[in-house]
Write a protein that holds these residues in place. Structure first.
Motif, PDB file in Angstrom:
ATOM      1  N   PHE A 335       2.525  10.919   6.473  1.00  0.00           N
ATOM      2  CA  PHE A 335       3.002  10.136   7.864  1.00  0.00           C
ATOM      3  C   PHE A 335       4.530   9.557   7.953  1.00  0.00           C
ATOM      4  O   PHE A 335       4.712   8.967   8.818  1.00  0.00           O
ATOM      5  CB  PHE A 335       2.075   8.923   8.086  1.00  0.00           C
ATOM      6  N   GLY A 336       5.172  10.151   6.846  1.00  0.00           N
ATOM      7  CA  GLY A 336       6.627   9.606   7.121  1.00  0.00           C
ATOM      8  C   GLY A 336       6.970   8.405   6.309  1.00  0.00           C
ATOM      9  O   GLY A 336       8.437   8.195   6.547  1.00  0.00           O
ATOM     10  N   PHE A 337       6.173   7.422   6.101  1.00  0.00           N
ATOM     11  CA  PHE A 337       6.821   6.215   5.297  1.00  0.00           C
ATOM     12  C   PHE A 337       7.359   6.283   4.239  1.00  0.00           C
ATOM     13  O   PHE A 337       7.101   7.103   3.399  1.00  0.00           O
ATOM     14  CB  PHE A 337       5.455   5.109   5.160  1.00  0.00           C
ATOM     15  N   LYS A 338       8.335   5.402   3.869  1.00  0.00           N
ATOM     16  CA  LYS A 338       9.009   5.139   2.664  1.00  0.00           C
ATOM     17  C   LYS A 338       7.818   4.483   1.838  1.00  0.00           C
ATOM     18  O   LYS A 338       7.372   3.457   2.169  1.00  0.00           O
ATOM     19  CB  LYS A 338      10.243   4.405   2.873  1.00  0.00           C
ATOM     20  N   SER A 339       7.996   4.812   0.647  1.00  0.00           N
ATOM     21  CA  SER A 339       7.033   4.083  -0.327  1.00  0.00           C
ATOM     22  C   SER A 339       7.853   3.027  -1.166  1.00  0.00           C
ATOM     23  O   SER A 339       8.691   3.720  -1.797  1.00  0.00           O
ATOM     24  CB  SER A 339       6.196   5.028  -1.152  1.00  0.00           C
TER      25      SER A 339
END
Length: 629
Positions: A335-339
């Protein structure tokens, strides 16, 4: 104060070597001249005084004849804590209100005055309590403080802390985020006026915010929590379930459409949101929750992993398995999030040797490979259930030598695409019963790493920070790596010495992995499909793909970041911002995605960066922005 300022301005105009040492001597000289022992001049008061005159008394300010170059030099000289905006943005941390937690971790603090896992003496917690946990008031107070210290606040990263975000009702989530944007969208004078009205209303309602008053109010319940008689959740109802006592009673059920309108206003606001971060647990990361987070404007997710040992997780009360951690990491990436993962050493059941092996797994196995890590030791506080295990000898804190050895090994194992953001929690030494109390633990670890003589690759150690860089000497490098769901490309601008001036995270997802992002929410008790995308999202809704996203054959830019001092919007600063480095990273990412056979590139843009990406050829497309290749 004015006399001291005029002397500084004259010295700058004359081209004298004016630095911090020179300023300290000037301050001491002016205070000695007072002959009454008072400190009439202080560095921390010089800049607020200068800014107030400049804003409120322009005629007086003009009489000082401050040129543009002198004004900039004066701001640099008087700015407090310059590293606060050295990463390129102004960070504002806010806290949600106290709320029941669905977890039961033995190491977790249970301060009933705070959201679960936070303590009242932590700096951000103190600010939140003074503001009745009202998000609008917290933003206003932090903006005021940053401005007084001389920081540019045109580009803001919002960090929302408070235990488990996904445990809060969705209506509260929408309202809380909406109030953050509302505060940033207003001009300074209107924001200040709105804050004054809110403070007056809370005070007229008799809602407590004084630290001593709240400590006395909560002491009986806190004592029962500390003794093990009550859990945090059992104590929460009698205290905060009462509407007359509950903090931030302004809550309204803000609709998705109303939130989207606040987002659109922020796209052209003077203070734009370039990042929105929330924290949750891995077992609460689902395809449905990812869509909700995107509709809220979220770009980065902090998740409490703590360990990659099922046995250690179980004995510490973490009701999750490593399999659910791997699934959460995969979903966030798709989903493109930075973790931004939280990882703890010295947990109950751990050993120094096992901790080193555990972190190496996090940093090398394809199922994990986080973008950022909070790497910190477990310490004991009175309200944690771990106190019983300390008393019976089942848990002991590592010695300093053991702790530094583990953390140094972890730093050296960290790959070049991961940033270790922190090594300690902001827990007051007075709250820590046993465990590390050194606030400079990171410096101690860095000294041990330097003594080892091995290269450090992690991002934070290589940031150019406030020094700036010669852009002509920068080279663009690509660091590829493989995850369970994608091929990742970490594009970085580096100096000849290996310092990093900016980077881009490009994700090339594997088509077979996309089924995970469209899967039913595993938390649905009847097995029904996960809820669809929340209403009010930006752009069109005619995309093809599982529940609207991700899309087969389309790449994702997960982050673009350029370091250096914050430059005001549309202006070139002293560092590397607004010099085209970000644009060059995006163009190279698009070129590499096209070369790899992808038909389009999506970007998980923050609300305040949408206009920037539109100028680079991206168009609004649902919860993302998209550029065909």
């Amino acid at each position: 104060m004015e006399e001291a300022l005029l002397e500084i301005i004259a010295a700058l105009d004359a081209g004298q070597d004016v630095d911090a040492t020179w300023l300290d001597k000037l301050v001491r000289r002016h205070n000695r001249a007072a002959h009454d022992g008072t400190r009439r001049v202080a560095k921390r008061r010089l800049l607020p005084f200068y800014l107030k005159v400049k804003a409120d008394d322009p005629e007086r300010w003009r009489s000082w004849n401050v040129g543009e170059a002198t004004d900039a030099a004066l701001m640099r000289l008087l700015q407090a804590k310059p590293r606060r905006t050295a990463s390129g943005v102004a960070t504002i941390t806010v806290l949600t209100k106290p709320w029941p937690c669905s977890g039961a971790c033995v190491f977790c603090p249970s301060d009933i005055r705070m959201p679960k896992s936070y303590l009242a003496d932590e700096p951000a917690c103190q600010r939140a309590e003074r503001c009745w946990f009202d998000p609008f008031l917290q933003v206003e107070a932090r903006l005021r403080a940053l401005t007084a210290m001389g920081h540019v606040t045109d580009k803001v990263e919002l960090i929302v802390l408070g235990g488990t975000w996904s445990d809060y009702p969705e209506a509260y989530q929408r309202w809380f985020v909406g109030e953050l944007f509302r505060a940033l969208n207003l001009p300074d004078d209107e924001r200040a006026a709105g804050a004054a009205v809110r403070r007056a209303r809370y005070e007229s309602q008799g809602r407590p915010r004084d630290r001593d008053e709240l400590a006395a109010l909560t002491a009986p319940l806190q004592a029962r929590i500390d003794s093990g008689e009550l859990t945090y959740n059992e104590a929460w109802g009698p205290l905060w379930g009462n509407e007359e006592k509950a903090p931030a009673p302004e809550q309204q059920d803000l609709s998705w459409d109303d939130l989207a309108a606040l987002h659109r206003a922020n796209e052209e606001a003077a203070k734009r949101v370039v990042g929105l971060v929330v924290e949750t647990r891995p077992d609460l990361v689902t395809a449905a929750s990812c869509r909700t987070l995107r509709a809220l404007g979220c770009t980065k997710v902090q998740i409490g992993i703590q360990s990659l040992s099922d046995e250690v997780l179980a004995v510490n009360g973490r009701a999750l398995a490593v399999e659910s951690i791997a699934r959460a990491m995969a979903l966030l990436r798709l989903f493109g999030f930075k973790s931004h993962v939280h990882f703890m050493v010295n947990l109950l059941g751990a050993t120094p040797e096992a901790d080193v092996a555990d972190y190496r797994r996090l940093a090398t196995e394809a199922a994990f490979l986080p973008d950022e890590v909070k790497l910190y030791p477990c310490c004991l506080v009175a309200s944690a259930a771990l106190t019983d295990r300390f008393r019976d000898g089942a848990w002991r804190p590592y010695t300093e030598e053991e702790l530094v050895g583990v953390l140094a090994a972890d730093v050296l194992a960290t790959p070049p695409f991961t940033r270790i953001s922190r090594m300690i929690r902001d827990i007051s030494a007075t709250d820590i019963l046993v465990g590390n109390k050194k606030t400079n633990l990171r410096q101690v670890v860095e000294a041990a790493v330097a003594a080892a003589g091995e290269p450090v690759r992690e991002i934070r150690s290589r940031e150019i920070s406030v020094e700036g860089a010669d852009t002509e000497a920068l080279s663009l490098e690509t660091v590829p790596y493989i995850t369970t769901v994608s091929e990742e490309r970490f594009l970085q601008w580096v100096t000849p010495a290996g310092k990093i001036a900016g980077f881009c995270r490009l994700s090339l997802p594997r088509e077979e992995a996309l089924e995970l992002a469209g899967a039913d929410d595993p938390r649905q008790p009847d097995g029904s499909p996960a809820p669809g995308k929340p209403a009010g999202a930006m752009g069109s809704k005619d995309r093809e793909g599982p529940d609207g996203f991700p899309i087969p054959g389309e790449a994702m830019i997960r982050e673009v970041h350029v370091y250096g001092k914050v430059a005001a919007l549309h202006r070139t600063g002293e560092g590397t911002q607004h010099l085209g480095l970000g644009r060059a990273l995006v163009e190279e990412a698009c070129r590499q995605a096209a070369e790899a056979g992808f038909a389009a590139v999506n970007v998980i843009s923050a609300v305040g960066t949408r206009a920037y990406y539109r100028r680079l050829g991206f168009k609004d497309a649902g919860l993302y922005q998209r550029r065909p290749l």
